[in-house]
Design a protein around this motif. Sequence first.
Motif, short mmCIF file in Angstrom:
data_model
loop_
_atom_site.label_atom_id
_atom_site.label_comp_id
_atom_site.label_asym_id
_atom_site.label_seq_id
_atom_site.Cartn_x
_atom_site.Cartn_y
_atom_site.Cartn_z
N LEU A 154 85.13 4.40 74.58
CA LEU A 154 84.42 3.12 74.60
C LEU A 154 83.85 2.75 73.22
N ASN A 155 84.14 3.59 72.22
CA ASN A 155 83.69 3.35 70.84
C ASN A 155 82.17 3.32 70.73
N LEU A 156 81.49 4.12 71.56
CA LEU A 156 80.03 4.14 71.52
C LEU A 156 79.50 4.89 70.30
N LEU A 157 80.36 5.65 69.64
CA LEU A 157 79.94 6.37 68.45
C LEU A 157 80.33 5.64 67.17
N ASP A 158 80.98 4.49 67.30
CA ASP A 158 81.44 3.75 66.13
C ASP A 158 80.39 2.75 65.68
N VAL A 159 80.14 2.71 64.40
CA VAL A 159 79.15 1.80 63.82
C VAL A 159 79.85 0.88 62.84
N SER A 160 79.75 -0.42 63.08
CA SER A 160 80.32 -1.41 62.18
C SER A 160 79.21 -2.03 61.35
N PHE A 161 79.44 -2.15 60.07
CA PHE A 161 78.45 -2.76 59.18
C PHE A 161 78.56 -4.28 59.18
N TYR A 162 79.47 -4.81 59.95
CA TYR A 162 79.70 -6.26 59.91
C TYR A 162 79.55 -6.91 61.29
N GLU A 163 78.82 -6.22 62.19
CA GLU A 163 78.63 -6.78 63.52
C GLU A 163 77.65 -7.94 63.48
N ASP A 164 77.87 -8.93 64.34
CA ASP A 164 76.93 -10.04 64.47
C ASP A 164 75.57 -9.56 64.93
N GLY A 165 75.55 -8.40 65.60
CA GLY A 165 74.30 -7.89 66.15
C GLY A 165 73.32 -7.40 65.09
N ASP A 166 73.74 -7.28 63.82
CA ASP A 166 72.83 -6.80 62.79
C ASP A 166 71.58 -7.65 62.71
N VAL A 167 71.77 -8.98 62.74
CA VAL A 167 70.63 -9.87 62.64
C VAL A 167 69.85 -9.89 63.95
N GLU A 168 70.59 -9.87 65.06
CA GLU A 168 69.97 -9.95 66.38
C GLU A 168 69.01 -8.80 66.62
N TYR A 169 69.40 -7.60 66.22
CA TYR A 169 68.56 -6.44 66.48
C TYR A 169 67.69 -6.08 65.27
N GLY A 170 67.70 -6.90 64.25
CA GLY A 170 66.82 -6.68 63.11
C GLY A 170 67.15 -5.44 62.32
N GLU A 171 68.40 -5.05 62.29
CA GLU A 171 68.79 -3.84 61.59
C GLU A 171 69.01 -4.13 60.11
N THR A 172 68.44 -3.29 59.28
CA THR A 172 68.64 -3.41 57.84
C THR A 172 69.84 -2.57 57.45
N GLY A 173 70.27 -2.76 56.20
CA GLY A 173 71.39 -1.96 55.72
C GLY A 173 71.10 -0.48 55.76
N GLY A 174 69.83 -0.11 55.44
CA GLY A 174 69.46 1.30 55.44
C GLY A 174 69.53 1.92 56.81
N SER A 175 69.01 1.22 57.82
CA SER A 175 69.02 1.77 59.17
C SER A 175 70.45 1.85 59.70
N LYS A 176 71.28 0.89 59.33
CA LYS A 176 72.68 0.92 59.77
C LYS A 176 73.41 2.09 59.12
N THR A 177 73.10 2.35 57.85
CA THR A 177 73.71 3.49 57.18
C THR A 177 73.30 4.80 57.83
N LYS A 178 72.01 4.92 58.17
CA LYS A 178 71.52 6.14 58.83
C LYS A 178 72.18 6.33 60.18
N LEU A 179 72.31 5.23 60.95
CA LEU A 179 72.96 5.32 62.24
C LEU A 179 74.41 5.77 62.08
N PHE A 180 75.09 5.21 61.08
CA PHE A 180 76.47 5.59 60.81
C PHE A 180 76.58 7.09 60.51
N LEU A 181 75.69 7.59 59.66
CA LEU A 181 75.72 9.01 59.29
C LEU A 181 75.38 9.90 60.48
#
Length: 265
Positions: A154-181
């Motif tokens: 289901l791709n639940l472990l995949d993190v995209s840096f270009y999802e529309d949800g970045d703004v919706e969930y207030g995620e910054t680049g740093g938090s997205k990078t941490k989630l990816f790692l």
Amino acid sequence: MHYQFFHSSKGLLALTLGAGSSSHEIMEESYAQLSRVLQTWPDASKMISALDCLAVITFVGAADLAETELSLKAMWDVIHPKSGSNVGTIRKPRPPVLAAAISAWAFLLTTIGSWRINTDNWKEPIAFLSALLGAEDRAVRMAAGEALALCFELNLLDVSFYEDGDVEYGETGGSKTKLFLDMQALKAKISSLASNLSMEAGGKGADKKNLTDQRDLFQRILDFVKYGECPEESIKVSGKRDVLRVSSWSELIQVLTLPLSLPSS
């Protein structure tokens, strides 16, 4: 026996009626009762019966993601119970109940593929399931492995840096990078554990007769995680010519779980 048959009959009735207003009504009438059973923790057989029934009536009768999430949460509270403000000791489910709860949870999870998923919400459940790959009970390890294979599918472990949800969930680049790692680390951990379990020598767990099944399961999980090889299986339905072919973890889990809802003799 009457208790188990009563709930199994509800699940079978919902399955027979199929999706629609009648099955949705069965779910609405049953959810409160079943969730109370899961909160009061009766004996193992009643817990397993309630889990199986909740899985089936939600699978057939849920109208939307919100209703499915309610049942997923009720099951997850059995898998990973947390103490409330007035609770002293955290209860831990017995292995048969834990394995049944994981299987029921994964069964319902197969239905969310078409709905929008926020990856950050799945980090904790996936991390907990990966820890259960080291459980003493073989059935728990195998149930957790199947659930994790589904999470990969289901791709639940995949993190995209270009999802529309970045703004919706207030995620910054740093938090997205941490989630990816974090997710990459989980992928590596799960792959390593699956590799070990696919070659287990047999000293872990009292049930030796299912060791071959475990090795086969985790080899298939490893092949899927590393090479994208989907599980392919032909299941005889009735007679010699009626064969059901499945080629995904979602289909396999659904086929293997649905028979649990049928009343036992």
